[in-house]
Design an enzyme around this catalytic site. Structure first.
Site, mmCIF file in Angstrom:
data_model
loop_
_atom_site.group_PDB
_atom_site.id
_atom_site.type_symbol
_atom_site.label_atom_id
_atom_site.label_comp_id
_atom_site.label_asym_id
_atom_site.label_seq_id
_atom_site.Cartn_x
_atom_site.Cartn_y
_atom_site.Cartn_z
ATOM 1 N N LYS A 9 -8.957 25.633 5.669
ATOM 2 C CA LYS A 9 -7.813 26.552 6.080
ATOM 3 C C LYS A 9 -7.453 26.947 4.728
ATOM 4 C CE LYS A 9 -6.672 24.470 10.589
ATOM 5 N NZ LYS A 9 -5.659 24.306 11.446
ATOM 6 N N TYR A 49 -7.814 31.259 18.678
ATOM 7 C CA TYR A 49 -6.976 30.127 18.966
ATOM 8 C C TYR A 49 -6.156 30.403 20.627
ATOM 9 C CZ TYR A 49 -6.937 27.405 14.763
ATOM 10 O OH TYR A 49 -7.220 26.811 13.682
ATOM 11 N N ARG A 85 -14.678 15.384 13.033
ATOM 12 C CA ARG A 85 -13.392 15.186 13.707
ATOM 13 C C ARG A 85 -12.673 13.769 13.116
ATOM 14 N NH1 ARG A 85 -10.337 18.967 16.678
ATOM 15 N NH2 ARG A 85 -9.511 17.276 17.901
ATOM 16 N N THR A 91 -4.819 15.404 14.373
ATOM 17 C CA THR A 91 -4.217 17.048 14.266
ATOM 18 C C THR A 91 -2.834 16.735 13.217
ATOM 19 O OG1 THR A 91 -5.469 17.455 16.363
ATOM 20 C CG2 THR A 91 -3.616 18.958 15.454
#
Ligand code: GDP
Length: 150
Positions: A9, A49, A85, A91
């Protein structure tokens, strides 16, 4: 053999230490089938998203994603979805720091929005997300090739 989608990101791309660390981890753990720098514009983010539209963090998230370049990857390895992951961590950054202190989100996440990297959570998500960011990538064909090469 599985194919997944990963993305560094914008805030982590701007942080040279984070960028080098994540890139190295990716190279050491996966075959990189595709990679590119991409600005996830509001238009792209609204597709990417889609499931989060209407949530309290949605506007913040799509604004942040468009704030600078991201680096996107299509990755292959055994169990690549779960593997990436796990390397990412939870998250929520506060949870990552607590339960997975060595994870990328623990080390380089700044907030629940700016949580350093993305990773697909299922085969369906991987295929959908890759089609948004790498529209020319033939997921089924590449998967077939990867299976043959094992
Ligand atoms: P992921 O698959 O681990 O990225 O998690 P989700 O699909 O649930 O959420 C997508 C992205 O939305 C996350 O990576 C975060 O950037 C953001 N997000 C999710 N939950 C929250 C939240 O509670 N607060 C904020 N600010 N952002 C969130």
């Amino acid at each position: 053999m599985e194919i997944t989608f990963a993305l560094i990101k914008p805030h982590a791309v701007k942080n040279i230490v984070a960028l080098q660390y994540v890139t190295e981890i990716i190279k050491n753990n996966f075959s990189v089938l595709q990679t590119k720098e991409v600005v996830v514009t509001k238009q792209l983010a609204s597709r990417f998203y889609e499931e989060h539209q209407g949530k309290f963090f949605y506007n913040r998230l799509v604004t942040f994603m468009g704030s600078g370049p991201s680096i996107a990857f299509v990755l292959a390895s055994k169990d690549s979805i779960a593997k990436w992951r796990t390397i990412l961590g939870p998250t929520k950054v506060h949870k990552a720091i607590y339960s997975s202190p060595d994870s990328i989100r623990s080390l380089y996440g700044l907030s629940d929005t700016r949580n350093a990297c993305h990773g697909s959570d299922s085969l369906e998500s991987a295929s959908r997300e890759i089609s948004i960011i790498f529209p020319d990538f033939d997921y089924q064909e590449e998967l077939r090739k990867q299976m043959e090469s094992v």
